[in-house]
Design a protein around this motif. Structure first.
Motif, PDB file in Angstrom:
ATOM      1  N   SER A  11     -22.565  -4.478  17.677  1.00 45.13           N
ATOM      2  CA  SER A  11     -21.931  -3.174  17.478  1.00 45.13           C
ATOM      3  C   SER A  11     -20.476  -3.388  17.070  1.00 45.13           C
ATOM      4  O   SER A  11     -19.754  -4.188  17.694  1.00 45.13           O
ATOM      5  N   PRO A  12     -20.062  -2.732  16.000  1.00 48.57           N
ATOM      6  CA  PRO A  12     -18.658  -2.907  15.571  1.00 48.57           C
ATOM      7  C   PRO A  12     -17.707  -2.387  16.653  1.00 48.57           C
ATOM      8  O   PRO A  12     -17.891  -1.299  17.189  1.00 48.57           O
ATOM      9  N   SER A  13     -16.700  -3.209  17.017  1.00 43.73           N
ATOM     10  CA  SER A  13     -15.701  -2.784  18.036  1.00 43.73           C
ATOM     11  C   SER A  13     -14.593  -1.984  17.371  1.00 43.73           C
ATOM     12  O   SER A  13     -14.041  -2.389  16.353  1.00 43.73           O
ATOM     13  N   LEU A  14     -14.308  -0.842  17.941  1.00 43.08           N
ATOM     14  CA  LEU A  14     -13.259   0.026  17.412  1.00 43.08           C
ATOM     15  C   LEU A  14     -11.890  -0.443  17.904  1.00 43.08           C
ATOM     16  O   LEU A  14     -11.745  -0.860  19.051  1.00 43.08           O
ATOM     17  N   PRO A  15     -10.915  -0.422  17.017  1.00 42.10           N
ATOM     18  CA  PRO A  15      -9.561  -0.822  17.453  1.00 42.10           C
ATOM     19  C   PRO A  15      -9.049   0.180  18.492  1.00 42.10           C
ATOM     20  O   PRO A  15      -9.411   1.357  18.472  1.00 42.10           O
ATOM     21  N   PRO A  16      -8.216  -0.279  19.448  1.00 51.32           N
ATOM     22  CA  PRO A  16      -7.693   0.639  20.462  1.00 51.32           C
ATOM     23  C   PRO A  16      -6.838   1.722  19.817  1.00 51.32           C
ATOM     24  O   PRO A  16      -6.095   1.467  18.852  1.00 51.32           O
ATOM     25  N   ARG A  17      -6.956   2.911  20.338  1.00 54.70           N
ATOM     26  CA  ARG A  17      -6.200   4.033  19.774  1.00 54.70           C
ATOM     27  C   ARG A  17      -4.720   3.935  20.159  1.00 54.70           C
ATOM     28  O   ARG A  17      -4.377   3.552  21.282  1.00 54.70           O
ATOM     29  N   LYS A  18      -3.858   4.306  19.230  1.00 52.38           N
ATOM     30  CA  LYS A  18      -2.421   4.305  19.460  1.00 52.38           C
ATOM     31  C   LYS A  18      -2.028   5.537  20.289  1.00 52.38           C
ATOM     32  O   LYS A  18      -2.508   6.641  20.045  1.00 52.38           O
ATOM     33  N   LYS A  19      -1.155   5.309  21.248  1.00 51.20           N
ATOM     34  CA  LYS A  19      -0.628   6.416  22.062  1.00 51.20           C
ATOM     35  C   LYS A  19       0.564   7.012  21.323  1.00 51.20           C
ATOM     36  O   LYS A  19       1.610   6.365  21.171  1.00 51.20           O
ATOM     37  N   VAL A  20       0.391   8.257  20.862  1.00 50.24           N
ATOM     38  CA  VAL A  20       1.364   8.884  19.970  1.00 50.24           C
ATOM     39  C   VAL A  20       1.993  10.088  20.665  1.00 50.24           C
ATOM     40  O   VAL A  20       1.304  10.910  21.272  1.00 50.24           O
ATOM     41  N   ALA A  21       3.318  10.177  20.582  1.00 48.59           N
ATOM     42  CA  ALA A  21       4.072  11.319  21.116  1.00 48.59           C
ATOM     43  C   ALA A  21       4.973  11.850  20.019  1.00 48.59           C
ATOM     44  O   ALA A  21       5.158  11.222  18.964  1.00 48.59           O
ATOM     45  N   ALA A  22       5.516  13.035  20.252  1.00 50.02           N
ATOM     46  CA  ALA A  22       6.427  13.647  19.279  1.00 50.02           C
ATOM     47  C   ALA A  22       7.664  14.149  20.012  1.00 50.02           C
ATOM     48  O   ALA A  22       7.613  14.465  21.203  1.00 50.02           O
ATOM     49  N   TYR A  23       8.789  14.194  19.263  1.00 55.63           N
ATOM     50  CA  TYR A  23      10.034  14.720  19.824  1.00 55.63           C
ATOM     51  C   TYR A  23      10.544  15.843  18.940  1.00 55.63           C
ATOM     52  O   TYR A  23      10.613  15.717  17.707  1.00 55.63           O
ATOM     53  N   ALA A  24      10.912  16.971  19.586  1.00 57.53           N
ATOM     54  CA  ALA A  24      11.447  18.138  18.872  1.00 57.53           C
ATOM     55  C   ALA A  24      12.690  18.624  19.595  1.00 57.53           C
ATOM     56  O   ALA A  24      12.845  18.443  20.806  1.00 57.53           O
ATOM     57  N   ARG A  25      13.605  19.256  18.833  1.00 61.77           N
ATOM     58  CA  ARG A  25      14.849  19.751  19.428  1.00 61.77           C
ATOM     59  C   ARG A  25      15.413  20.888  18.599  1.00 61.77           C
ATOM     60  O   ARG A  25      15.331  20.875  17.363  1.00 61.77           O
ATOM     61  N   VAL A  26      15.965  21.887  19.290  1.00 67.75           N
ATOM     62  CA  VAL A  26      16.796  22.907  18.642  1.00 67.75           C
ATOM     63  C   VAL A  26      18.098  22.956  19.409  1.00 67.75           C
ATOM     64  O   VAL A  26      18.152  22.692  20.609  1.00 67.75           O
ATOM     65  N   SER A  27      19.200  23.296  18.723  1.00 71.00           N
ATOM     66  CA  SER A  27      20.527  23.186  19.322  1.00 71.00           C
ATOM     67  C   SER A  27      21.078  24.493  19.854  1.00 71.00           C
ATOM     68  O   SER A  27      22.113  24.498  20.511  1.00 71.00           O
ATOM     69  N   MET A  28      20.420  25.628  19.589  1.00 75.46           N
ATOM     70  CA  MET A  28      20.950  26.917  20.037  1.00 75.46           C
ATOM     71  C   MET A  28      19.848  27.747  20.667  1.00 75.46           C
ATOM     72  O   MET A  28      18.670  27.602  20.334  1.00 75.46           O
ATOM     73  N   GLU A  29      20.259  28.617  21.607  1.00 77.22           N
ATOM     74  CA  GLU A  29      19.320  29.486  22.324  1.00 77.22           C
ATOM     75  C   GLU A  29      19.248  30.826  21.589  1.00 77.22           C
ATOM     76  O   GLU A  29      19.982  31.763  21.895  1.00 77.22           O
ATOM     77  N   THR A  30      18.388  30.903  20.564  1.00 75.65           N
ATOM     78  CA  THR A  30      18.174  32.160  19.843  1.00 75.65           C
ATOM     79  C   THR A  30      16.674  32.383  19.698  1.00 75.65           C
ATOM     80  O   THR A  30      15.872  31.449  19.801  1.00 75.65           O
ATOM     81  N   GLU A  31      16.311  33.637  19.432  1.00 75.99           N
ATOM     82  CA  GLU A  31      14.890  33.965  19.305  1.00 75.99           C
ATOM     83  C   GLU A  31      14.269  33.229  18.121  1.00 75.99           C
ATOM     84  O   GLU A  31      13.156  32.713  18.202  1.00 75.99           O
ATOM     85  N   ILE A  91       6.301   7.353  17.933  1.00 80.08           N
ATOM     86  CA  ILE A  91       7.013   8.616  18.127  1.00 80.08           C
ATOM     87  C   ILE A  91       7.149   9.301  16.782  1.00 80.08           C
ATOM     88  O   ILE A  91       7.614   8.692  15.807  1.00 80.08           O
ATOM     89  N   LEU A  92       6.718  10.558  16.708  1.00 85.40           N
ATOM     90  CA  LEU A  92       6.882  11.367  15.502  1.00 85.40           C
ATOM     91  C   LEU A  92       8.033  12.343  15.706  1.00 85.40           C
ATOM     92  O   LEU A  92       8.179  12.921  16.787  1.00 85.40           O
ATOM     93  N   THR A  93       8.827  12.525  14.663  1.00 89.96           N
ATOM     94  CA  THR A  93       9.898  13.517  14.735  1.00 89.96           C
ATOM     95  C   THR A  93      10.129  14.098  13.350  1.00 89.96           C
ATOM     96  O   THR A  93       9.813  13.450  12.329  1.00 89.96           O
ATOM     97  N   LYS A  94      10.643  15.308  13.313  1.00 88.38           N
ATOM     98  CA  LYS A  94      10.761  16.031  12.048  1.00 88.38           C
ATOM     99  C   LYS A  94      11.764  15.358  11.110  1.00 88.38           C
ATOM    100  O   LYS A  94      11.484  15.159   9.931  1.00 88.38           O
ATOM    101  N   SER A  95      12.968  15.020  11.655  1.00 93.64           N
ATOM    102  CA  SER A  95      13.999  14.434  10.799  1.00 93.64           C
ATOM    103  C   SER A  95      14.988  13.655  11.663  1.00 93.64           C
ATOM    104  O   SER A  95      14.957  13.716  12.889  1.00 93.64           O
ATOM    105  N   ILE A  96      15.873  12.950  10.990  1.00 91.29           N
ATOM    106  CA  ILE A  96      16.893  12.175  11.692  1.00 91.29           C
ATOM    107  C   ILE A  96      17.798  13.086  12.499  1.00 91.29           C
ATOM    108  O   ILE A  96      18.159  12.781  13.638  1.00 91.29           O
ATOM    109  N   SER A  97      18.179  14.237  11.941  1.00 95.01           N
ATOM    110  CA  SER A  97      19.086  15.146  12.634  1.00 95.01           C
ATOM    111  C   SER A  97      18.457  15.722  13.891  1.00 95.01           C
ATOM    112  O   SER A  97      19.165  16.086  14.833  1.00 95.01           O
ATOM    113  N   ARG A  98      17.127  15.836  13.940  1.00 99.53           N
ATOM    114  CA  ARG A  98      16.464  16.317  15.163  1.00 99.53           C
ATOM    115  C   ARG A  98      16.445  15.226  16.228  1.00 99.53           C
ATOM    116  O   ARG A  98      16.512  15.514  17.421  1.00 99.53           O
ATOM    117  N   PHE A  99      16.358  13.973  15.796  1.00100.51           N
ATOM    118  CA  PHE A  99      16.303  12.846  16.733  1.00100.51           C
ATOM    119  C   PHE A  99      17.684  12.555  17.309  1.00100.51           C
ATOM    120  O   PHE A  99      17.830  12.330  18.510  1.00100.51           O
TER     121      PHE A  99
END
Length: 578
Positions: A11-31, A91-99
């Motif tokens: 049986s073909p062995s599947l490679p282990p799955r990568k543990k993936v997370a994401a980072y998001a940020r906003v700088s102001m408290e607005t709707e 780690i996934l992130t939208k852009s450098i400025s968000r990171f």
């Protein structure tokens, strides 16, 4: 006969799955930005979970937090901790400025993650941190992001200054004694009474500490319902807003990256707007208070009547570090009078500060008076003459004093003394010898129990240590003096406990030093809570005593609580200074 073996399919062995997370940020408290943050979290959650090669490790999101400081982003720090724990591979992130918008923080974080073998993908810039040219591109683009922050900051500052020029404040700042109604400051009557009391007390000669105690007795609280500290009282005394006028740009930010603020002492223009709201304090009273503050600052300690001052206070200066000499007392070991008598001397105030030390010498008060009288040509020292003629005395070295007079002239005065040799008279030698023979303790015995207590484990003598309580009382305790005995737990016995035990074994209602010297030879401490007394007639009596209770360490909950308390106090103080 042929032998046939069946080979089962592998049986073909599947490679282990990568543990993936994401980072998001906003700088102001607005709707709008809250919606943007929710959209980012939803997008990355769906993206990661829809990829069969990835294992969902979560989305870390910081809301209303600047990207110029990584230390202030709780979710970002939690993500780094999970990376170190091996919970994340990508780690996934939208852009450098968000990171990160700080180039240094960005590169430090990416390099640390690279050492852990963790990849960071920036979608907008199409950069992979583990690729060959990834760090070069990150450095360039992060610099652009940082400069964008500076540009935005300058635009905000420009808009703020334009509002200042029109007499418009930068937001609705908090100030004790007023409340905002629309765009106008309105007096809060009860708090206004406290403000007037603070000004009246100061002009009557009371210090901020005295007013603090009075407000505590009155039950008066700050705007946040907390204790009224003397620092807030001083800030109220310097705040011109209470005169019905506003002064803008009293502080400024050094740069948008560090966000450190400084008081504006003329580095940037200030804007004074008159008659903007109802006054609590008349301008004449405010100006009188500022003049009194300046006068007290010039006088220093002499301005505080609650401090025990003399004609030498703030006038005797150290020639090595520039600090003032301060008055001290210590046990007299040089006079012919009875042992234990104390005398007064002056020494550099730097030595009073924890962790600081100055190598200047000390000078006894009687010697200081005698030499000052000689230098000024007086038959005997006179405080009024010294205060009127001398502006400052600098002591650059033992035996030298530089006098600066109030008429602008100065001169040096030299002296030499051999106080130790002169004080070692026959009377003092006889008194010390008799005391040493009575104690059988060796030389330099100046405490009742010196060389009396011996450690039952290592044989070393116990030494005295003193500490001062909050109420000012001094407590003495005795500890094993051996610096190398590992078996000694260093648990001491307080002197008042020791005296009570001695009185008990001798059958006395209270400790008697004369009888103690006559009957007891020495004591040993075989265990932490046991002491054995050896009498001169040869018999021995043991007693147990309660050990000193050790204060427990602060729990993490206690530390967190105290941190929140200090942050609340800082916010209140910062708000009242505006």
């Amino acid at each position: 006969m042929r032998k046939v073996s069946k080979i089962e399919p592998i049986s073909p062995s599947l490679p282990p799955r990568k543990k993936v997370a994401a980072y998001a940020r906003v700088s102001m408290e607005t709707e709008r930005l809250n919606h943007s943050l929710s959209a980012q979290v939803s997008y990355y959650s769906n993206l990661i979970q829809s990829n069969p090669e990835w294992e969902y490790a979560g989305v870390y999101a910081d809301n209303a937090v600047t990207g110029t400081k990584s230390s202030s982003r709780e979710e970002f720090q939690r993500m780094l901790e999970d990376c170190e724990a091996g919970k994340i591979d990508i780690i996934l992130t939208k852009s450098i400025s968000r990171f990160a918008r700080n180039t240094v923080d960005l590169l430090e974080a990416v390099r640390h993650l690279k050492e852990l073998g963790i990849e960071v993908r920036f979608e907008k810039e199409h950069i992979n941190s583990l690729s060959g040219d990834g760090e070069v591109m990150l450095t360039l683009l992060a610099s652009f992001a940082q400069e964008e922050v500076r540009s935005l900051s300058e635009n905000v500052k420009w808009g703020t200054r334009k509002r200042f020029e029109q007499g418009i404040p930068n937001g609705r700042f908090l100030i004790y004694g007023y409340r905002w109604e629309g765009d106008h400051l309105v007096v809060e009557p009860e708090e206004a009474k406290i403000v007037r009391l603070i000004y009246d007390n100061f002009l009557k000669g009371l210090s901020a500490e005295a007013t603090e105690k009075q407000l505590e007795e009155m039950g008066a609280k700050s705007m946040k319902g907390m204790h009224f500290p003397n620092s807030s009282i001083r800030a109220i005394l310097k705040n011109i807003t209470y005169t019905g006028n506003l002064l803008f740009q009293k502080e400024y930010t050094l740069d948008p990256i560090s966000k450190k603020t400084r008081k504006n002492h003329g580095e940037l223009p200030q804007y004074f707007v008159e008659n903007t709201h109802e006054a609590i304090i008349p301008m004449e009273t405010y100006q009188a208070v500022q003049a009194e503050i300046a006068r007290r600052q010039e006088l220093g300690a002499l301005a505080n009547w609650s401090i025990n001052t003399s004609c030498f206070t703030s006038k005797i200066k150290c020639g090595l570090c520039g600090a003032s000499f301060v008055r001290n007392t210590r046990k007299n070991r040089a006079k012919t009078s009875q042992l234990g008598e104390r005398y007064t001397f002056y020494g550099c105030g730097t030595n009073k500060r924890k962790g600081a030390h100055c190598f200047s010498g000390t000078i006894r008060e009687d010697v200081l008076k005698e030499e000052c009288a000689k230098a000024l040509g007086l038959p005997e020292f006179d405080e009024d003459t010294f205060s009127g003629r001398v502006a400052k005395v600098t002591i650059p070295a033992t035996g030298t004093m530089v006098f600066e007079l109030t008429d602008g002239t100065s001169f040096e005065h030299h002296w030499s003394r051999n106080a130790k040799k002169e004080s070692w008279t026959a009377e003092r030698r006889k008194a010390v010898s008799e005391y040493r023979r009575s104690r059988e303790t060796g030389w330099k015995c100046y405490h009742t129990f010196t060389h009396f207590i011996k450690c039952g484990r290592c044989g070393a003598n116990y030494r005295c240590q003193t500490h001062k309580r909050v109420d000012g009382t001094v407590v003495r305790s005795w500890y094993c003096s051996s610096p190398t005995a590992v078996d000694c737990s260093k648990v001491g016995i307080r002197e008042d406990t020791l005296k009570a035990l001695i009185a008990d074994v001798m059958g006395l209602p209270e400790f008697d030093e004369e009888l103690f010297n006559q009957q007891l030879a020495y004591a040993t401490v075989p265990a932490d809570n046991e002491i054995a007394f050896h009498f001169r007639d040869g018999h021995e009596v043991s007693r147990t005593f309660a050990q000193k209770r050790q204060m427990p360490r602060h729990t993490e909950e206690r530390k967190k609580h105290m941190s929140e308390v200090m942050k609340a106090k800082w916010r209140e103080r910062h708000a009242e200074n505006d």
